[in-house]
Write a protein that holds these residues in place. Structure first.
Motif, mmCIF file in Angstrom:
data_model
loop_
_atom_site.group_PDB
_atom_site.id
_atom_site.type_symbol
_atom_site.label_atom_id
_atom_site.label_comp_id
_atom_site.label_asym_id
_atom_site.label_seq_id
_atom_site.Cartn_x
_atom_site.Cartn_y
_atom_site.Cartn_z
ATOM 1 N N ASN A 102 32.835 39.361 31.322
ATOM 2 C CA ASN A 102 32.134 40.642 31.363
ATOM 3 C C ASN A 102 32.636 41.590 30.289
ATOM 4 O O ASN A 102 31.869 42.376 29.724
ATOM 5 N N ASP B 169 28.794 49.493 33.898
ATOM 6 C CA ASP B 169 28.508 49.173 32.499
ATOM 7 C C ASP B 169 28.058 50.417 31.739
ATOM 8 O O ASP B 169 27.390 51.295 32.286
ATOM 9 N N GLN C 54 40.255 47.336 33.030
ATOM 10 C CA GLN C 54 40.969 47.179 34.295
ATOM 11 C C GLN C 54 41.046 48.501 35.029
ATOM 12 O O GLN C 54 40.733 49.555 34.465
ATOM 13 N N TYR D 298 46.576 44.151 32.147
ATOM 14 C CA TYR D 298 45.352 43.358 32.281
ATOM 15 C C TYR D 298 45.686 41.869 32.410
ATOM 16 O O TYR D 298 46.493 41.334 31.657
ATOM 17 N N ARG E 243 39.077 43.329 35.024
ATOM 18 C CA ARG E 243 37.674 42.979 34.834
ATOM 19 C C ARG E 243 37.581 41.525 34.360
ATOM 20 O O ARG E 243 38.440 41.058 33.602
ATOM 21 N N LYS E 244 36.570 40.816 34.791
ATOM 22 C CA LYS E 244 36.413 39.424 34.378
ATOM 23 C C LYS E 244 36.282 39.352 32.859
ATOM 24 O O LYS E 244 35.533 40.131 32.257
ATOM 25 N N GLU F 31 32.274 47.063 38.606
ATOM 26 C CA GLU F 31 31.523 46.936 37.366
ATOM 27 C C GLU F 31 30.632 48.157 37.144
ATOM 28 O O GLU F 31 29.660 48.372 37.868
ATOM 29 N N PHE G 206 37.424 44.644 40.766
ATOM 30 C CA PHE G 206 37.072 45.613 39.734
ATOM 31 C C PHE G 206 35.622 46.049 39.927
ATOM 32 O O PHE G 206 34.733 45.226 40.124
#
Length: 463
Positions: A176, A135, A150, A202, A172-173, A133, A131
């Motif tokens: 996060n 932000d 995701q 997800y 996504r983690k 990142e 994924f």
């Protein structure tokens, strides 16, 4: 000061990605300009979900080039990923970057500006496994914040080009996601919309984690008032997810569950992995767990081989399920998808007639659902002014009913309790009972000086 202008076509994921790209330019010292004015850099975030998306993307690229032939023109998004050579063939395009590696945007912009030659940075999206990142600490309006959880899709419906433009599912983690949710709450947002290309999937690539577990973790984010799921497939709503939804105090009473067709033969040709009977059973379970739930949906009409009888079956099924709203699309042949080669393509005039019938049905269903709340009080977050005089505001309740009521600038982005008194043409009208206020912390006060609105809005165009 260097300036950058944006134009975005398509879905909520593109909206999020554009906001993230703006943050990169902002950190590099750029100011934002309106897209219809002269700027040093233009970024067009494209869509390819239909042929109309391709056409509009090309139009916006050429418009940017005309406005300032000396500007750096950057094209990103799904159309750029699918057809980079077509985009590079438009004279004046400087950088094509697709749907991955946007975190390198500024280095690439500097590269083309220095070398003064166009650059194609589109790679094989099907090889991506992580994924990206990107932000976003805040958005241009403070009513609702999107949170991308995701990327990509593994379903490969026969009509859909998106897996080929976005790649396989990448989640996504969780840490996060939670971290950004907390930052968005600190920035003043009461509602967060979980978004992705295939949001309901997800966690499929994470060990012992799922969307249900993420929703349970987000429930514990202090100060978060509403959690809205942008879209989820019926086949992904398992008993664990229903239990989390039923217990939640924050998840909105609104789920967008794509149907696409109400005829089993068409669903099978679409590779949708469920029958109408299974879909109806899932809807029934959801409504038992969540009374007054608004269920909205997507429907494609005119899929290859859809007979008159098949369309009538879809019409009846939608009527029986009492959706709160429909997004209706005529089937669009996408080169590279299996359905593009199917026999018995439906004539355009037949598609148009069927679209109109379902739009009329959607309007009826929307009015009926909204009318069921007459005399009741709903929590509404006003998003903008409804009239030029700025005496009325409009926003969505948690169940996605669109509500108009008297109010000024001070209520925009705030939680208001509104009693509904009438419904007209898919809109509900009411009077504010009270504005919900929350005690401020020292951290909230320190955030008041941060810009929640930028001088110029990023421009979007849904297709």
């Amino acid at each position: 000061m260097r300036t950058v202008a944006f134009h975005t076509l398509g879905c909520k994921v593109n909206f999020y990605d554009t906001e993230a790209i703006w943050q990169l330019f902002k950190k590099d010292g750029y100011e934002q300009a309106p897209f219809d004015q002269r700027a040093d850099v233009y970024v067009i975030n494209t869509c390819t979900v239909t042929h109309v998306g391709d056409k509009k993307s090309r139009q916006m690229i050429r418009r940017a080039i005309r406005q300032n032939p000396e500007a750096t023109v950057v094209v990103t998004g799904c159309y750029a990923q699918i057809a980079p050579d077509e985009v590079m063939g438009i004279p004046g395009v400087d950088l094509v970057i697709g749907t991955q590696h946007r975190e390198q945007m500024m280095d690439l912009v500097h590269k083309v500006q220095t070398e003064r030659k166009p650059y194609n940075f589109v790679g094989n999206i099907m090889q991506q496994r992580n994924f990206e990142e990107l932000d976003v600490p805040y958005f241009m309006d403070r009513t609702r914040a999107s949170l991308k959880i995701q990327e990509g899709c593994n379903n490969f419906c026969t009509f859909c080009i998106i897996p080929y433009s976005r790649g396989f599912l990448r989640s996504r983690k969780p840490e996060n996601v939670i971290r950004q949710a907390k930052r968005l709450v600190e920035a003043g947002y009461y509602e967060i919309v979980l978004t992705g290309i295939h949001t309901g999937g997800y966690g499929a690539d994470l060990p012992d984690y799922s969307l249900a577990k993420l929703l349970a973790d987000l429930e514990n984010v202090e100060g978060l008032h509403r959690i809205r799921i942008s879209s989820i497939e019926a086949s992904e709503i398992d008993d664990e997810a229903i239990e989390v939804l039923a217990k939640s105090k924050k998840i909105c009473r609104h789920l967008h569950i794509p149907l696409q067709a109400g005829d089993n033969q068409v669903l099978k040709k679409m590779n949708r992995r469920y029958t109408t009977e299974q879909f109806a059973e899932k809807i029934q379970k959801l409504r038992q767990a969540l009374p007054d739930l608004a269920i909205t949906s997507d429907v494609i009409v005119g899929f290859p081989g859809e007979s008159d009888e098949g369309f009538e079956a879809t019409y009846r099924f939608i009527s029986e399920q009492n959706f709160a709203q429909l997004h209706v699309f005529p089937y669009s042949k996408r080169r590279g998808t299996p359905a593009a080669k199917f026999q018995n393509q439906v004539p355009e005039d037949v598609k148009e007639h069927r679209v109109q019938r379902l739009i009329e049905l959607s309007e009826q269903l929307m009015n009926e659902y909204a009318a069921s709340f007459l005399g009741k009080t709903l929590e509404v977050i006003p998003e903008e002014f409804y009239d030029e005089e700025k005496t009325l505001v409009v926003g969505h309740a948690d169940n996605y009913v669109k509500v108009i009521f008297p109010g000024g600038k001070e209520v925009l982005g705030q939680i208001c309790e509104v009693k509904l008194d009438r419904v007209e043409k898919e809109l509900a009208f009411g009077q504010m009972v009270r504005q919900v206020t929350f005690a401020k912390t020292e951290e909230d006060v320190s955030l008041e000086d941060q810009p929640l609105f930028d001088q110029h809005p990023v421009q979007f165009e849904a297709i």
